[in-house]
Design a protein around this motif. Structure first.
Motif, mmCIF file in Angstrom:
data_model
loop_
_atom_site.group_PDB
_atom_site.id
_atom_site.type_symbol
_atom_site.label_atom_id
_atom_site.label_comp_id
_atom_site.label_asym_id
_atom_site.label_seq_id
_atom_site.Cartn_x
_atom_site.Cartn_y
_atom_site.Cartn_z
ATOM 1 N N VAL A 1 -11.868 4.674 0.883
ATOM 2 C CA VAL A 1 -11.939 5.659 -0.196
ATOM 3 C C VAL A 1 -10.681 6.514 -0.241
ATOM 4 C CG1 VAL A 1 -13.164 7.696 -1.048
ATOM 5 C CG2 VAL A 1 -14.458 5.730 -0.196
ATOM 6 N N ILE A 2 -10.238 6.979 0.920
ATOM 7 C CA ILE A 2 -9.064 7.856 0.980
ATOM 8 C C ILE A 2 -7.798 7.098 0.566
ATOM 9 C CG2 ILE A 2 -7.556 9.169 2.527
ATOM 10 C CD1 ILE A 2 -10.117 9.886 4.118
ATOM 11 N N ILE A 3 -7.627 5.886 1.098
ATOM 12 C CA ILE A 3 -6.445 5.093 0.726
ATOM 13 C C ILE A 3 -6.452 4.804 -0.775
ATOM 14 C CG2 ILE A 3 -5.227 2.899 1.036
ATOM 15 C CD1 ILE A 3 -6.394 2.803 3.868
ATOM 16 N N GLY A 4 -7.618 4.403 -1.292
ATOM 17 C CA GLY A 4 -7.741 4.107 -2.719
ATOM 18 C C GLY A 4 -7.464 5.322 -3.578
ATOM 19 N N ALA A 5 -7.964 6.498 -3.157
ATOM 20 C CA ALA A 5 -7.767 7.722 -3.930
ATOM 21 C C ALA A 5 -6.294 8.108 -3.980
ATOM 22 C CB ALA A 5 -8.584 8.861 -3.325
ATOM 23 N N VAL A 6 -5.604 8.002 -2.851
ATOM 24 C CA VAL A 6 -4.176 8.349 -2.811
ATOM 25 C C VAL A 6 -3.371 7.439 -3.730
ATOM 26 C CG1 VAL A 6 -2.109 8.384 -1.364
ATOM 27 C CG2 VAL A 6 -4.252 9.361 -0.505
ATOM 28 N N PHE A 7 -3.617 6.132 -3.657
ATOM 29 C CA PHE A 7 -2.885 5.200 -4.503
ATOM 30 C C PHE A 7 -3.263 5.386 -5.974
ATOM 31 C CE2 PHE A 7 -1.490 3.169 -0.686
ATOM 32 C CZ PHE A 7 -0.377 2.409 -1.040
ATOM 33 N N TYR A 8 -4.525 5.729 -6.259
ATOM 34 C CA TYR A 8 -4.958 5.963 -7.646
ATOM 35 C C TYR A 8 -4.234 7.176 -8.219
ATOM 36 C CZ TYR A 8 -8.064 6.615 -11.675
ATOM 37 O OH TYR A 8 -8.563 6.754 -12.945
ATOM 38 N N ILE A 9 -4.163 8.246 -7.447
ATOM 39 C CA ILE A 9 -3.526 9.470 -7.925
ATOM 40 C C ILE A 9 -2.030 9.272 -8.126
ATOM 41 C CG2 ILE A 9 -2.935 11.840 -7.275
ATOM 42 C CD1 ILE A 9 -5.691 11.959 -5.853
ATOM 43 N N ALA B 1 -9.982 -2.613 2.789
ATOM 44 C CA ALA B 1 -8.998 -1.760 2.120
ATOM 45 C C ALA B 1 -8.350 -2.516 0.960
ATOM 46 C CB ALA B 1 -7.934 -1.299 3.107
ATOM 47 N N PHE B 2 -8.083 -3.794 1.148
ATOM 48 C CA PHE B 2 -7.506 -4.600 0.072
ATOM 49 C C PHE B 2 -8.465 -4.685 -1.107
ATOM 50 C CE2 PHE B 2 -6.958 -8.782 -2.009
ATOM 51 C CZ PHE B 2 -5.671 -8.609 -2.493
ATOM 52 N N PHE B 3 -9.766 -4.857 -0.807
ATOM 53 C CA PHE B 3 -10.737 -4.982 -1.899
ATOM 54 C C PHE B 3 -10.885 -3.673 -2.662
ATOM 55 C CE2 PHE B 3 -15.052 -4.651 -3.617
ATOM 56 C CZ PHE B 3 -15.067 -5.767 -4.443
ATOM 57 N N TRP B 4 -11.147 -2.574 -1.953
ATOM 58 C CA TRP B 4 -11.442 -1.310 -2.621
ATOM 59 C C TRP B 4 -10.190 -0.541 -3.047
ATOM 60 C CZ3 TRP B 4 -16.191 -0.440 -4.292
ATOM 61 C CH2 TRP B 4 -17.259 -1.098 -3.655
ATOM 62 N N VAL C 1 -6.962 -0.702 -8.753
ATOM 63 C CA VAL C 1 -6.133 -1.149 -9.869
ATOM 64 C C VAL C 1 -6.995 -1.407 -11.102
ATOM 65 C CG1 VAL C 1 -4.705 -3.036 -10.732
ATOM 66 C CG2 VAL C 1 -4.265 -2.087 -8.470
ATOM 67 N N ALA C 2 -8.138 -2.074 -10.911
ATOM 68 C CA ALA C 2 -9.023 -2.375 -12.038
ATOM 69 C C ALA C 2 -9.532 -1.091 -12.693
ATOM 70 C CB ALA C 2 -10.196 -3.231 -11.570
ATOM 71 N N LEU C 3 -9.929 -0.113 -11.876
ATOM 72 C CA LEU C 3 -10.437 1.149 -12.410
ATOM 73 C C LEU C 3 -9.357 1.882 -13.196
ATOM 74 C CD1 LEU C 3 -12.704 3.229 -12.609
ATOM 75 C CD2 LEU C 3 -11.913 4.190 -10.439
ATOM 76 N N LEU C 4 -8.162 1.961 -12.643
ATOM 77 C CA LEU C 4 -7.072 2.647 -13.332
ATOM 78 C C LEU C 4 -6.704 1.928 -14.624
ATOM 79 C CD1 LEU C 4 -5.004 4.896 -13.429
ATOM 80 C CD2 LEU C 4 -3.492 3.514 -11.991
#
Length: 319
Positions: free
Chosen positions: A62-70, A213-216, A222-225
């Motif tokens: 979640v944290i890794i995904g959130a940082v990359f999303y932001i 981590a690769f999946f989420w 990427v899909a969500l963004l």
């Protein structure tokens, strides 16, 4: 640094026609179409979270995904959109390069292509020539459903007329830094996809941590963004409020404001494209504008085009 050129509407381009008032509830049909188009897949993803929590999804993911999303999301909104496309502010060279790199991590196309497509969209918004208008097929619910899909993502593969960077982004083609980042789009895509897996694996010291981590943090992030960004093209030109007069059918959609970092205040943006803040009315949260404000305070951004009260008042729709 060359300023972004103003892309004015063609003199032959007319305001997008409003849908006819009909007694058969087409407006409701449009809303239902949007609901199923957006929320059903999102609900399916949300439903998968509790089933995966603890073994296929952890706080690390979640944290890794959130940082990359932001980072990548703001790279699109602050960088690709407000800075490179519309010249809403001037950026010092390090920030300009950083924004080009950050936006590339969203994997929505290279910086020059993205900017050219978006400038073309503004030139022909919801009229012939717009690369992704949801109204190109008509106003009935079947046409709207088809148009939503086209504006959302199909245009990326089916657009008959490819956008010319020489015509719509000549300033970026002259910028050696941006041309260099544009050419490095492929490696940046690789970094965006595989860096989360590497980080997840190192943090957990396991292959499984790398896989989750690769999946989420890579695929789902990427899909969500992508879908949030594409929703500005599709949903924000289909439903929502019109607070300012525009020649097209751009609208404000409040529930997309936070995940889109303020981009869904789309009506004002089309009324005043170079404005650095899109959410200008009370209660309209615009995270991207706050980030630009921070850059200005740090001295990294200058000549920020903040809202002009008189200009906004002249464009305000009477209530």
């Amino acid at each position: 640094m060359t300023a972004a050129p103003e892309i004015a509407p063609d003199s032959t381009t007319k305001r997008a026609p409003e849908p006819e008032v009909d007694p058969h509830g087409r407006g409701k049909a449009e809303r239902y179409t949007v609901f199923f188009f957006v929320f059903v897949p999102l609900l399916a993803l949300v439903a998968a979270v509790p089933f995966a929590w603890g073994w296929g999804l952890t706080w690390t993911d979640v944290i890794i995904g959130a940082v990359f999303y932001i980072v990548s999301g703001l790279g699109i909104t602050v960088g690709f959109h407000r800075h490179f496309t519309h010249g809403s502010f001037k950026a010092k060279r390090p920030l300009r390069i950083a924004l080009a790199i950050a936006g590339s991590l969203a994997i929505e196309g290279s910086v020059i292509k993205w900017v050219a497509d978006h400038r073309r969209h503004h030139k022909y918004a919801d009229a012939e020539g717009d690369p992704h208008s949801p109204w190109r097929f008509g106003d009935d619910w079947r046409s709207v459903a088809k148009g939503l899909f086209y504006a959302h993502m199909a245009w990326l593969f089916l657009d008959e007329q490819k956008t010319s960077p020489k015509r719509f982004a000549p300033d970026l083609l002259k910028d050696k830094d941006i041309v260099r980042v544009d050419k490095w789009f492929g490696p940046l895509v690789g970094f965006s996809l595989f860096a989360p897996a590497l980080i997840g694996g190192l943090v957990t010291m396991s292959w499984w941590g790398a896989v989750t981590a690769f999946f989420w943090a890579s695929l789902v992030r990427v899909a969500l963004l992508h879908h949030v960004t594409w929703s500005i093209n599709s949903i924000c030109h289909t439903i929502g409020e019109e607070n300012f007069e525009v020649r097209d059918r751009s609208r404000n959609v409040w529930w997309l404001a936070i995940p889109s970092f303020g981009e869904s205040w789309h009506n004002l943006h089309h009324a005043d494209p170079t404005c650095a803040r899109h959410g200008v009315l009370k209660g309209q949260i615009d995270i991207s504008a706050r980030v630009i404000w921070s850059f200005e305070k740090l001295g990294w951004a200058t000549k920020v085009r903040w809202p002009n009260a008189e200009r906004l008042s002249a464009k305000r729709v009477s209530v």
